[in-house]
Design an enzyme around this catalytic site. Structure first.
Site, short mmCIF file in Angstrom:
data_model
loop_
_atom_site.label_atom_id
_atom_site.label_comp_id
_atom_site.label_asym_id
_atom_site.label_seq_id
_atom_site.Cartn_x
_atom_site.Cartn_y
_atom_site.Cartn_z
N LYS A 193 -21.31 24.78 113.79
CA LYS A 193 -22.36 23.76 113.65
C LYS A 193 -21.74 22.48 113.09
O LYS A 193 -21.18 22.49 111.99
CB LYS A 193 -23.47 24.28 112.72
CG LYS A 193 -24.57 23.27 112.50
CD LYS A 193 -25.66 23.82 111.58
CE LYS A 193 -26.74 22.78 111.38
NZ LYS A 193 -27.60 23.09 110.24
N LYS A 201 -33.02 -7.41 129.19
CA LYS A 201 -33.26 -7.59 130.63
C LYS A 201 -32.31 -8.59 131.29
O LYS A 201 -32.04 -8.48 132.48
CB LYS A 201 -34.70 -8.05 130.87
CG LYS A 201 -35.71 -6.97 130.54
CD LYS A 201 -37.12 -7.39 130.83
CE LYS A 201 -38.06 -6.31 130.35
NZ LYS A 201 -39.22 -6.11 131.17
N HIS A 228 -21.44 18.96 107.79
CA HIS A 228 -22.44 17.87 107.87
C HIS A 228 -21.81 16.56 107.41
O HIS A 228 -21.03 16.55 106.48
CB HIS A 228 -23.64 18.18 106.96
CG HIS A 228 -24.39 19.36 107.41
ND1 HIS A 228 -24.01 20.64 107.11
CD2 HIS A 228 -25.50 19.47 108.17
CE1 HIS A 228 -24.85 21.49 107.66
NE2 HIS A 228 -25.77 20.81 108.31
O1 SKM Z 1 -40.19 -3.67 132.34
C1 SKM Z 1 -40.77 -2.70 131.52
C2 SKM Z 1 -39.78 -1.59 131.26
O2 SKM Z 1 -39.38 -1.00 132.49
C3 SKM Z 1 -40.42 -0.51 130.39
C4 SKM Z 1 -41.21 -1.04 129.28
C5 SKM Z 1 -41.58 -0.13 128.18
O3 SKM Z 1 -41.28 1.06 128.27
O4 SKM Z 1 -42.19 -0.59 127.21
C6 SKM Z 1 -41.70 -2.32 129.26
C7 SKM Z 1 -41.30 -3.33 130.25
O5 SKM Z 1 -40.30 -4.15 129.68
#
Ligand code: SKM
Length: 488
Positions: A139, A283, A114
């Site tokens: 493990k 994004k 661990h």
């Molecule tokens: O655009 C979406 C995204 O695909 C998934 C998401 C979520 O799981 O909270 C929220 C938006 O940003």
């Protein structure tokens, strides 16, 4: 297999929890180091082995390996030896103690290592050192400080020659616990209920079954996940896994809390993910790491969906049409349309981009408000619309107000992006946050007699379109909606 650890502090509770756990688990682990009296720990082993209905692992973890045993090392090892004499199905012996243990009878020996601090670089060395002692099961459990630590654990499992348990602890280690079956792991640990975890990051057995369909995951399972940070609020794992099961697809969808997007996008290719959802804050930052971008997503400058097309990762944006469809549908209820409306958007991130581009195309008059004004300006130049400083929002005259930030999202549900005095009677207020369904902003807006639109339909629409892009199958939209409604 699923193993439920029992961490009760006395014989009676251990036996009764073992009985409950045996209903859901394939194996139970008795953590006798949680029982303070040595004599009671020994009685516990005897009683448990008499009444067990599922195979039992006996573990007596010392403090140095994250356990609670408070006697001497000699006493600790004597208890383990006793468990072997009594014929426990499995006995967990720490790597550094294996030489002091005598094997006998039918007990299988798990030799364990661990590390509660990190997932070290020398995993294969640790593995081969353990193998020198001829374990029945290896493990290796480590701590994940980055999501990519799980990938190294998966690679270890894939190259294992002996049955192996290998998992990452901590919040960043969830995927190693969920997906171990895909990579040939011998078992995963899950707690009987919340609060009964024996290590950080253990999911409950209920979550493993109900959300992740753990028992259906095998080496053929295709992997999907949501990239974001934070991620615990996301309903995407619940809806996509439910939709995959509904359509009979051998796919699994997991939460991926990503700090360094570049590192993840490079490393994730090693384990062949078939697709991703992408949420705040990645994004836009993910774009440079993709092989290809759909032209509409390229124009928007933000993606929320990645599809693996023959090894090439291609980005799409389903937020844009998800939001516009959701808004149009909600406006029908109040006999309104979007055309020529004055719209104020709070935020200048990926979701704001998608919504602004979508609304511009249908002729809305848009202003972007953002705390970092440079980002508002940049987005307004790209969309060809107005922008304003956050303070200007208080002089707002608008038909539609849209929050695209995560302010007010679970767990910070008492927050709101604007105070009540911004909200005017008759205004349409749309919050892209869907967890909770009714945010503080929407509650305030209702109080001020605005029309409110929550983030649920945008969320479902964008997810449905992702499902279609990944699978080429019509998404089970009603089921997806019900899954979210049941959970929120
Ligand atoms: O655009 C979406 C995204 O695909 C998934 C998401 C979520 O799981 O909270 C929220 C938006 O940003």
């Amino acid at each position: 297999m699923i193993c439920i650890p029992i961490t009760a502090g006395n014989v009676e509770d251990t036996i009764s929890e073992m009985e409950s756990a045996s209903r859901y688990a394939d194996i139970v682990e008795l953590r006798i180091d949680y029982i303070p009296e040595i004599q009671n720990a020994e009685t516990c082993v005897e009683e448990a082995l008499k009444s067990k209905t599922k195979p039992v692992i006996i573990t007596n973890r010392p403090v140095r390996e994250g356990g609670k045993f408070n006697g001497s090392e000699q006493e600790r090892l004597q208890l383990l030896q006793k468990a072997i004499e009594l014929g426990a199905d499995y006995v967990d012996v720490e790597h550094d103690s294996i030489r002091q243990i005598t094997r006998q009878g039918s007990s299988k020996i798990i030799i364990s290592h661990h590390n509660f601090e990190e997932t070290p670089c020398n995993l294969s060395k640790i593995y081969s050192d353990i193998c020198q002692h001829k374990p029945d099961i290896v493990k290796i459990v480590t701590y994940a400080n980055d999501i990519t630590d799980n990938i190294r654990i998966f690679e270890l499992l894939q190259s294992a020659k002996v049955p192996t348990i290998s998992l990452c602890m901590g919040e960043l280690g969830y995927i190693s616990r969920i997906l171990t079956g895909k990579f040939g792991g011998f078992l995963t640990f899950a707690s009987l209920e919340r609060g009964k975890e024996s290590a950080p990051g253990q999911l409950t057995v209920n979550e493993l079954h109900k959300v992740y369909h753990f028992k259906d995951i095998n080496n053929e399972t295709k992997l999907y996940g949501i990239i974001g940070n934070p991620i615990s609020h996301s309903m995407s794992p619940a809806i996509h896994n439910a939709a995959f099961i509904e359509k009979g697809l051998n796919n699994a969808y997991v939460p991926l809390k990503i700090e360094n997007i570049g590192t993840f996008m490079k490393e994730c290719r090693k384990i062949d993910f078939q697709g991703f959802s992408v949420t705040i804050p990645h994004k836009e930052s993910v774009l440079p790491f993709l092989d290809d971008i759909d032209p509409t997503a390229g124009k928007i400058g933000a993606i929320n969906t990645i599809v693996n097309r023959n090894g090439k990762l291609k980005g799409y944006n389903t937020d844009c049409m998800g939001a516009i469809m959701g808004l149009e549908c909600s406006l029908k209820v109040v006999n309104g349309t979007l055309n020529n409306k004055k719209v104020s958007i709070i935020g200048a991130g990926g979701a704001a981009r998608a919504i602004a581009f979508g609304l511009k195309e249908i002729g809305c008059d848009i202003t972007i408000f953002n705390r970092t004004i440079e980002r508002a300006e940049k987005l307004s130049l790209d969309v060809k619309c107005r922008f304003g400083s956050f303070e200007e929002i208080y002089k707002l005259e608008t038909d539609i107000l849209i929050n695209t930030t995560s302010i007010g999202m679970f767990p910070d549900v008492d927050q709101t992006p604007v105070t009540k005095d911004v909200l005017k009677e008759g205004m349409i207020v749309f919050d892209a946050v869907y967890n909770p369904i009714e945010t503080r902003l929407l509650r305030d807006a209702k109080e001020k007699e605005c029309h409110t639109v929550n983030g649920l339909s945008m969320f479902i629409n964008q997810a449905a379109e992702q499902f279609r892009l990944w699978t080429d199958i019509d998404p089970p939209v009603e089921l997806m909606t019900n899954v979210v409604k049941e959970r929120l």
